[in-house]
Enzyme design. Structure first.
Site, PDB file in Angstrom:
ATOM      1  CD  GLU A 760      -2.969  -0.698  -0.128  1.00 30.51           C
ATOM      2  OE1 GLU A 760      -3.192   0.670  -0.204  1.00 30.51           O
ATOM      3  OE2 GLU A 760      -3.544  -1.718  -0.613  1.00 30.51           O
ATOM      4  CG  ASP A 761       0.871   3.740  -2.586  1.00 30.11           C
ATOM      5  OD1 ASP A 761       1.888   2.974  -3.614  1.00 30.11           O
ATOM      6  OD2 ASP A 761      -0.114   4.090  -2.848  1.00 30.11           O
ATOM      7  CB  ALA A 762       4.382   1.201   3.110  1.00 29.34           C
ATOM      8  N   GLY A 904       3.533   8.163   0.006  1.00 36.55           N
ATOM      9  CA  GLY A 904       3.590   7.024   0.797  1.00 36.55           C
ATOM     10  C   GLY A 904       4.053   7.020   2.130  1.00 36.55           C
ATOM     11  NE  ARG A 936      -1.406   4.048  -7.361  1.00 37.59           N
ATOM     12  CZ  ARG A 936      -0.797   3.738  -6.271  1.00 37.59           C
ATOM     13  NH1 ARG A 936       0.521   4.143  -6.173  1.00 37.59           N
ATOM     14  NH2 ARG A 936      -1.323   3.536  -4.975  1.00 37.59           N
TER      15      ARG A 936
END
Lengths: 1141, 371
Positions: A760-762, A904, A936
């Site tokens: 999740e974009d971390a 993120g 994206r």
């Protein structure tokens, strides 16, 4: 690079023409001129924030004089010989008067001292105190103080160079364009409005087609609507109680015969057919003459509309309120009649042909109201109020029978600072209440966002919408084609204001008002036939076009194209203002000339038959400094086009693409973007919403705010310890100075998955990078305290007792000293306050109590007292301001973002030795999950990585300006790849990496290289919150809400539902009762009401039954008990029936 | 591969793998799309089916293991580590980065700092300055320890930019001055009455560090030339910095290396004879000149691999379709080109031997724990 592109076009052309076009071959070889150098020159004189300055300067130089001139005579009602006449007005230099001494002001002084950066408004007056005294004069009378826009003509910063600015404590890169009001930086947002005095054809809610005009003159503002309803045409005007048949209005204005109207409307029988029902209706009412019509209108007139003193009945309404922008000379309504008929004709065109409807969202139909205009409005209102006030006080004193002292009218000017206070109030609250124009607008001003340098730019170019944000319409939110080059297509907020709040593009200029008189006479000289000399029949003759200046019909012209050409030539020669637009509307058969303020326009290179007027030698001269932007304008190489005139132009994007018909050539395509979107490298390779996200996030990025950032005393400052300039820059970055005040760092990013803490974009961060200073930031918070002065006593500065453990950091004056480490609950200020502020006793007898202020920060996070500043407010109280500095290193949960809308949080921090490393020993600073890319579609980010990697390996900054590849302002991927290969990297940027954990090579090549990363202001330290026991609300005894009050986390309705469904009744009981607000009540089994325990006698009583026989104790939420009591107070009796007691 | 009946397969010699398996075992093949066979095969019975013993024998290892130092100077070192598994080489790398102790400034006592650099940032910058001292001469300072000459090095920095000069001055790391007697700042105490005894300072040195034989004619210094701050006219920095011993795991400032890493020896194999035009093409393709042209006589030119060690794996030679069949890029799995970039505290060769010692210790610890 441009050259090669151009030769390709040439080759193409050759192919197409078969290589036999001799004329083409004979023509000199075109090579594109690099016009980029024009941009910095343009930005020196116009663009970005300069429109604010221009507008304000116009107000200070011209408008203020006009306003005072228009209201220059103030005379008593009783005695006209008692009067004041203003002869001149001007605004001085910023200064303040302290104890009678005039002190010059600088903006930084005002910011620090919570003052208003304002300059006195001087007037010269003539006045007379009655018929028996002579006329007297006074010079340089101050009527008020005008807040001064920074960097405007009246500002001390105007024309200062970098050194002088530094001496004044000012950042040389700061664009100005805002005000300093009470220490706050306030910017007047650009207001978007429908254009005034123009006919707009649209349909109302019922679908009736109407022509409306928002008239606005110096005296009145009104809205006139002509509407087709059930085939009949009516006039809708506020001054009339109901709609009025239009034929009646025309008759009232002197067009008594129907034939005249039909003639004027045009010969086409279609128009006559459409008009017929209206004519019939008029006849059925029985109105034939002007007088009859006027009598009819008189009946419909609202009687309260006598604001103008003189009341001329219906004729007066028609003259003053009905389309007041059309002048009426000596009750000759001919011009108005023509105007009405033109309106009707346009409306009928729209009925006959849907295409003729006007688009309200079209940028050409909009005007941008800038700070100058808004201030003018406010100033006019306040100036009139001042005059009214003078009149009132003079009248009052004149009406008194016996006057002790001689009246001196000139004294009354100074009495009250209406203007000063009014301007200051409006600027600091943002409420524009101008009663005269029935204008009540909120949120006109905004505090300049100083989170980042780019944020300040963002507030300066922001355009606030005309509609309220709640409207669920898509039309105004959509991207308008006419926004091209004027408004940034990327920079708009997400959510409710999406598409309504816009931002200016890089090269946009907003016009100011220009004198109409010379243009009118010029038009007549160029062969415009005067409207007064034309009969109705001639008006719409097929061989001629109407000529309309700022909504005013001047007349007609037989050769409109020639006329337009003439006007344009005059403009290019500098005989007419640069911003006058001439627009030939073929469909409406009109030539529109506009010289009004608020139009958006932009410069373009003029091309003759597709050949650019700007040649190589021009640009060379510019480079050598012999030329500037204005000389390009003066020599007719460039011109400003507004949105309407763009419709008459054929604009080529590049010189090479110009054809014979091309009239203009763009200067640089990346100028269609604004300042915020200009930071994005390769934005044209990104999915469009990503650019929009970045525009919003760029304003939250930490970095350098301004060069004077360490001298500022803002409430909150976020700084980066080691900010860098991006390795992959754009031209816009250099133009606005982002390379000097960056807000981010070039992080080496490996695009791979690692550890599972990157979903999740971390992002996964390298601990050693953090140790070495990556992402380290400084948060400075201002805290202030006041030493209050009371009537006779005041707060005392006292030396604290050093023995106290928590007052270690205090100096002898009771203030924390700079450089001291301050922890949670440390005292930073200790003073003594009088017990009784109203005491009048001798100073030695006054009793004081110690009062202290404690620092409330995060526990276990020591901060430092950065600076302490003392200043005084306007009541001469001593104000102490503390800047508390906290240096933070990134931790898990802090938010980061690249410049491509890819935000993120930091998912985990990993030791360097566990990180993968490349064959050259390079270890990434952070790892990003590749899943961020497919959905994206931020290809620009990948190119940024490649470009930065090539940049570091060859030691040159690479460029990624929008649409820059053809003109050489962005490096092509091919070239970047070549550089990479030359330095031993793979062309695609993927490296051979070894795992840091196992030591073996990774089974994939990893896309790795530097990407500019921004640290955003959202940090866990400011957000994390948990509580066990803690404060409760006073009335309900439930835990408080919110982090700031150390509140509890609510088990809400939905959570409760889950628990019910799950069947955990004890958990519900525990959450909702025991952990919240348990309360033991005494319930009377008899009456079901609440009783009490008498603690003295230890007996339980029911106050209703007056005994304690049937009392049971039970537990209730306190809120429930409260509800019962509140219900009882409203005469509702809640009774409890106990099941088993 | 054509299908061959089992009984027709050639008799395998003992302890020899078929060539393709041998390749998989010893080489990483770096293909165009991704590297394959990256993992090392350690399991002793991995090839048991073929009658090949894959277990590691000490004698074998001793025979094969080699260390060749390629480059060595005060700061950098490059050496080949041949005949060792990736995990061991990696262990050295990891130890070098995070477990070798050094001295670094941990505590900064700021007496006066009027420069624009914030105190915390200044302290952070000071911390990252490498101190040229052998950490083995010092002890770790635990929480309860008092700073003494055995565990602390004290530096003083007093730098002033005169107001008169009107010019900015730069504070460099070499302006840090070693205080062998310990801190000069007197600890504030309540009973400062007994003036006879030596005033208590922030450190309690029993003796001067200068008297220690190691430092007597070799004063402790830091890496010179690192900019600490810049001072404007009238600004001043006065501080004391206390350095203690630590490891890179706690903070990167204690890491003795700028970085330490290895790469596997590259092997470039020409699978076909590449001649004439193709040969020239190949030579031109490589940005680091791995290939050379050999004149075979009769006008035939053949490409040869001249400097495989230089290959950076840019894969330019196999980028074009078809070339992957001609050129094979491989990495030798048990040949590591190890590079150590020291920060200056210890020479790189000492660092490596120290790393070996630490690994030894760890092994011993494991053995003692197990037995």
């Amino acid at each position: 690079m441009g050259v090669s592109g151009d030769s390709a076009v040439l080759y193409d052309n050759l192919q197409r023409t078969g290589g036999v076009d001799k004329q083409f071959l004979a023509a000199p070889v075109k090579s594109a001129v690099d016009k980029f150098q024009l941009l910095p020159e343009f930005l020196k004189v116009r663009g970005l924030v300069k429109q604010h300055l221009e507008s304000f300067n116009y107000f200070i130089r011209t408008d203020i004089k006009k306003i005072v001139q228009a209201n220059n005579h103030v005379a008593s009602r009783f005695d006209p010989s008692v009067y004041i006449r203003y002869t001149d007005v001007w605004v001085g230099r910023p200064s303040e008067v302290v104890d009678g001494v005039t002190d010059s002001l600088s903006p930084q002084k005002c910011r620090l001292g919570d003052n208003t950066y304002a300059a006195p408004i001087f007037v010269n007056i003539e006045y007379c105190n009655g018929s028996d005294s002579r006329m007297m004069m006074k010079k340089e009378v101050v009527i008020g103080r005008m807040p001064i826009m920074l960097r405007s003509l009246s500002c001390v910063l105007h024309g200062k160079d970098e050194d002088e600015l530094a001496k004044l404590g000012e950042c040389p890169l700061d664009p100005g364009g805002y005000f300093v009001v009470k220490g706050n930086e306030k910017v007047i947002l650009i207001q978007e409005q429908l254009s005034k005095n123009r006919i707009i054809i649209d349909s109302d809610k019922k679908g009736c087609i109407q022509a409306s005009v928002m008239s606005s003159t110096a005296i009145t503002k009104s809205k006139t609507i002509i509407r087709m309803e059930k085939e009949k045409i009516y006039l809708v005007l506020n001054a009339f109680t109901s709609k009025v048949p239009i034929m009646l209005v025309l008759k009232a204005m002197g067009m008594e015969t129907d034939q005249e109207v039909v003639q004027m409307l045009g010969r086409d029988p279609q128009y006559a057919t459409l008009l017929l029902p209206s004519i019939e209706e008029c006849a059925s009412i029985g109105v034939y003459t002007q007088q009859e019509a006027l009598d009819f209108l008189e009946k419909k007139r609202k009687k309260s509309m006598s604001r103008f003193g003189k009341d001329d009945g219906a004729l007066g309404v028609l003259r003053d309120i009905f389309i007041p922008n059309i002048p009426v000379r000596e009750n000759n309504f001919y011009l108005k009649c023509v105007y009405v008929v033109v309106m009707m004709r346009r409306m009928m065109d729209a009925i006959l042909n849907e295409d003729a409807m006007d688009d309200k969202d079209y940028v050409g139909n909009k005007r941008l109201e800038l700070s100058g205009q808004l201030l003018a409005l406010l100033f006019e209102d306040l100036f009139k109020s001042l005059n009214d006030m003078i009149k009132l006080t003079v009248d009052k004193s004149l009406s008194k029978a016996s006057r002790t002292s001689r009246l001196d009218i000139s004294q009354h000017i100074l009495k009250d600072d209406i203007i000063t206070k009014g301007l200051e109030r409006s600027l600091s609250t943002g409420n524009w209440d101008v009663h005269r124009f029935r204008m009540h607008r909120r949120g006109i001003t905004q505090i300049v966002t100083r989170l980042s340098f780019i944020g300040a730019f963002g507030s300066m170019t922001k355009i606030s919408p005309q509609f309220e944000k709640s409207r669920k319409v898509s039309g105004p939110r959509a991207l308008q084609p006419s926004q091209w080059g004027m408004l940034c297509p990327c920079d708009t907020p997400e959510g409710e204001a999406c598409g309504l709040v816009k931002n200016l593009a890089l090269m946009t200029h907003v016009t100011t008002d220009e004198e109409e008189g010379p243009i009118i006479s010029l038009c007549y000289c160029l062969g415009v036939e005067d409207l007064y000399l034309l009969s109705g029949e001639e008006l719409h003759s097929p061989d001629s076009f109407l000529v309309i200046l700022n909504g005013l019909i001047l007349g007609k012209h037989r050769t409109p194209q020639l006329f337009a050409l003439g006007m344009r030539k005059l403009r290019r020669a500098g005989k007419v203002g640069d911003f006058v637009s001439i627009y030939v509307h073929e469909k409406q058969r009109c030539v529109y000339i506009a010289s009004d303020g608020g139009r958006v326009c932009r410069p373009l290179v003029i091309a003759d038959n597709g050949v650019s007027r700007i040649k190589h030698h021009h640009m060379k001269e510019l480079k050598d400094g012999v030329r500037n932007f204005d000389s390009f304008l003066r020599e007719g190489l460039l011109e400003y086009l507004d949105v309407n005139e763009e419709n008459n132009a054929l604009i080529a994007l590049y010189e090479g693409e110009a054809t014979y018909e091309t009239t203009h050539i763009e200067i640089e395509p990346f100028t269609i973007l604004g300042a915020c979107a200009g930071l994005i490298p390769y934005p044209h390779h990104n999915q469009s919403p990503r650019n929009t996200y970045q525009c919003a996030m760029g304003k939250q990025a930490m970095g350098n705010i301004a060069h004077n950032q360490l001298c500022r005393m803002d409430t909150l400052i976020y700084l980066l310890v080691y900010p860098q300039r991006p390795l992959l820059t754009t031209r816009t970055i250099e133009l606005i100075g982002y390379d000097k005040l960056g807000a981010g760092q070039n992080a080496t990013v490996a695009v791979m998955s690692y550890s599972g803490y990157d979903i999740e974009d971390a992002i996964v961060m390298n601990k050693s990078s953090l140790d070495r200073g990556f992402g380290r930031c400084i948060v400075m918070k201002k805290m202030s305290a006041m030493y209050q002065k009371y009537d006779h006593v005041c707060d005392k500065i006292v030396s604290p007792r050093k023995s106290q453990h928590d007052s270690e950091i205090l100096d002898n004056d009771g203030l924390a000293s700079p450089g001291e480490i301050i922890r949670h609950l440390d005292i930073y200020l200790q003073k003594e306050c009088p017990l009784d502020p109203k005491a009048k006793s001798h100073p030695s007898q006054i009793q004081y109590r110690t009062s202290k202020q404690t620092y409330k920060g995060a526990e276990g996070e020591p901060a430092v007292v950065d600076r302490v500043a003392l200043c005084s407010d306007k009541n001469q109280n001593l104000i102490v301001k503390f800047m508390i500095r906290h240096t933070r290193r990134p931790e898990v949960g802090d938010k980061f973002s690249s410049r491509h809308g890819q935000k993120g949080v930091c998912g985990t921090i990993i030791q360097q030795e566990d990180f993968p490393f490349s064959e050259r020993g390079i270890c990434p600073d952070l790892i990003m999950n590749p899943h961020g890319f497919p959905s994206r579609m931020t290809v620009g980010k990948m190119i940024e990585l490649l470009g930065s990697k090539a940049g570091v390996s060859c030691g040159k900054f690479h460029y990624g300006s929008a649409f820059g590849e053809p003109s050489g302002h962005a490096h092509k991927v091919e070239d970047i790849s070549e550089t990479l290969v030359k330095h031993g990297f793979c062309y695609n940027g993927k490296d051979f990496l070894y795992s840091g954990i196992t030591g073996t090579p990774l089974q994939a090549y990893i896309f790795m290289g530097p990407i500019y990363y921004q640290k955003l202001k959202h940090m866990v330290l400011d957000k994390m919150h948990a509580r066990g026991m803690g404060p409760r609300q006073l009335i309900t005894r439930q835990p408080t809400e919110g982090r700031s009050r150390n509140g509890g986390l609510r088990v809400g309705e939905m959570e409760r539902d889950c628990l019910i469904a799950y069947g955990t009744s004890n958990l519900i009981y525990e959450r909702l009762m025991i952990s919240s607000d348990p309360f033991e009540v005494q319930v009377c089994r008899e009456c079901g009401l609440l009783g009490y325990i008498n603690y003295k006698t230890k007996t339980r009583m029911c106050s209703t039954c007056k005994n304690g026989d049937n009392i049971s104790a039970m537990k209730l939420p306190y809120a429930c008990k409260l509800l019962f009591q509140e219900l009882q107070s409203m005469n509702i009796v809640p009774r409890l029936q106990l099941a088993d007691s | 591969m054509p299908k061959v009946p089992l009984w027709d397969l050639p008799e395998l010699p003992q302890n020899h793998l078929p060539p393709h398996l041998q390749l998989q075992k010893t080489r990483v093949s770096c293909n165009n799309d991704a590297p394959t066979n990256t993992e090392s095969i350690i399991y002793s019975g991995a090839y048991a089916a073929m009658g090949v013993d894959n277990s590691l024998r000490l004698g074998e290892f001793r025979k094969n293991f080699k260390v060749n130092v390629m480059k060595l100077n005060e700061e950098d070192m490059e050496f080949d580590l041949i005949g060792i598994d990736a995990s061991i080489a990696n262990a050295f790398r990891r130890i070098l980065i995070s477990e070798l102790p050094t001295m670094a400034i941990e505590k900064v006592l700021v007496a006066n700092s009027s420069s624009v650099v914030q105190d915390e940032v200044l302290a952070h910058r000071l911390g990252l300055i490498p101190i040229k001292v052998d950490p083995r001469l010092f002890e770790y300072m635990s929480e309860n320890d008092v700073p003494n000459e055995k565990n602390t090095i004290v530096f003083k920095l007093h730098f002033k930019c005169e107001r008169k000069s009107g010019e900015r001055r730069t504070v460099y790391s070499h302006d840090l001055e070693w205080l062998p007697f310990g801190s000069e700042y007197v600890l504030r105490t309540e009973n400062s009455s007994d003036s006879t005894s030596k005033p208590k300072t922030y450190t309690s040195f029993n003796s001067s560090q200068e008297t220690l034989p190691e430092f007597s004619n070799n004063p402790i210094s830091v890496t010179p030339g690192i900019i600490i701050s810049k001072l404007g006219p009238g600004q001043e920095i006065e501080l004391e910095a206390h350095a203690v011993k630590g490891v890179g795991k706690t903070h990167a400032k204690w890491s003795p290396v700028a970085t330490a890493w290895y790469r596997m020896l590259s092997e470039v194999v020409l699978l076909q004879d590449i001649e004439d035009e193709d040969a020239q093409k190949l030579v031109n393709k490589c940005p680091v000149n791995v290939f050379d042209i050999e004149d075979m006589g009769k006008g035939v030119k053949r490409a040869t691999v001249a400097r495989p060690r230089d290959c950076t794996l840019c894969r330019e030679c196999i980028r074009e379709p078809g070339w992957e069949e001609k050129v094979a890029l491989r990495r030798v799995k048990d040949h590591f080109i190890f590079t150590i970039e020291s920060t200056g505290a210890l020479p790189p060769e000492v660092l490596f031997t120290e790393a070996v010692k630490i690994l030894e210790d760890k092994c011993e610890r494991v053995i003692t724990e197990l037995s």
